[in-house]
Design a protein around this motif. Structure first.
Motif, short mmCIF file in Angstrom:
data_model
loop_
_atom_site.label_atom_id
_atom_site.label_comp_id
_atom_site.label_asym_id
_atom_site.label_seq_id
_atom_site.Cartn_x
_atom_site.Cartn_y
_atom_site.Cartn_z
N VAL A 166 0.85 -1.18 0.00
CA VAL A 166 0.00 0.00 0.00
C VAL A 166 0.89 1.24 0.00
O VAL A 166 1.87 1.32 0.76
N ARG A 167 0.58 2.18 -0.87
CA ARG A 167 1.45 3.35 -1.03
C ARG A 167 1.71 4.06 0.30
O ARG A 167 2.84 4.45 0.60
N GLN A 168 0.68 4.21 1.14
CA GLN A 168 0.86 4.94 2.39
C GLN A 168 1.85 4.24 3.32
O GLN A 168 2.63 4.89 4.02
N GLN A 169 1.81 2.91 3.35
CA GLN A 169 2.76 2.18 4.18
C GLN A 169 4.18 2.36 3.66
O GLN A 169 5.12 2.58 4.44
N LEU A 170 4.36 2.27 2.35
CA LEU A 170 5.69 2.44 1.77
C LEU A 170 6.20 3.86 1.97
O LEU A 170 7.40 4.07 2.22
#
Length: 243
Positions: free
Chosen positions: A170-174
């Motif tokens: 997930v982009r937010q986690q990365l």
């Protein structure tokens, strides 16, 4: 809104709404400093419990795979998951409520510049076991090898330890992981749009599913989902269109 007691029992047969909460996806939920869980999925679960006139019982897991299994086995009444055909035999899904992006992360010195370059022989891609992007990439990658971290929040840790070429999630986690490690970057774009939806056990009735669907549509139309995203400071996620 009044809901018949027989329908409530179909949705939550234990007399409380047991909601499977995955804190492995920061768009959906996370743990506060005091150990309590918070997030968009928690807000939705609480609102649905209120609509049914029931107490909410969160059942918290560290990964999507564990959270899915809890609902599939009847250990929880609802959960918040990505829509994926691989889960169709375990769950019944309402319409999506949030759209989020799956992204790739590489080292600064990596020759990879675009997503199209990821699926090459010899490339190793680390994903969270049982996550939506694990299921999707398992189907779509033809030459790269998939390696699975125990949970989505540990993907980049595993990526850094093991020397793989790509981390996926997930982009937010990365983006959060970029602040923990130096020398990393995201590839532009996204390899998939993840449709987050409410899932219920596969043996629940058509009427139960219809009630969950109506709840989701009402929460989108009312602006509840948009307000929850803003309240929890979630950027890069969008409210799914009305059905």
């Amino acid at each position: 809104m009044s809901i018949e007691s027989t329908l409530i029992r179909q949705i939550a047969p234990r007399g409380v709404l047991r909601a499977s909460i995955n804190v492995g996806n920061p768009v959906l939920a996370s743990r506060a400093n005091d150990g309590t869980v918070r997030g968009v999925s928690v807000d939705l679960a609480r609102a649905f419990a209120g609509r049914l006139g029931l107490a909410l019982e969160p059942v918290v897991f560290e990964s999507a795979g564990q959270s899915v299994e809890a609902v599939a086995r009847g250990q929880a009444d609802i959960g918040f998951f990505a829509l994926d055909p691989a889960r169709a035999d375990q769950l019944r899904f309402a319409t999506p409520y949030v759209l989020i992006q799956g992204a790739y992360l590489v080292r600064d010195g990596s020759p990879l510049q675009t997503m199209d370059e990821v699926d090459r022989a010899g490339h190793r891609v680390v994903v969270g076991k049982g996550s939506a992007y694990d299921l999707y990439l398992t189907r779509s990658l033809r030459q790269a090898t998939i390696e699975r971290a125990a949970t989505s929040p540990t993907v980049v840790d595993e990526f850094m330890r093991g020397g793989a070429q790509v981390a996926a999630g997930v982009r937010q986690q990365l983006e959060s992981d970029l602040s923990r490690f130096e020398g990393l970057r995201l590839l532009p774009g996204n390899f998939m749009t993840i449709q987050q939806a409410v899932g219920i056990p596969a043996d629940r009735s058509d009427l139960a599913l219809a009630e969950v669907r109506q709840f989701v549509e009402d929460m989108k139309a009312d602006g509840f989902v948009a307000r929850a995203l803003k309240r929890h400071e979630i950027e890069g996620a969008a409210v799914a269109p009305l059905a």
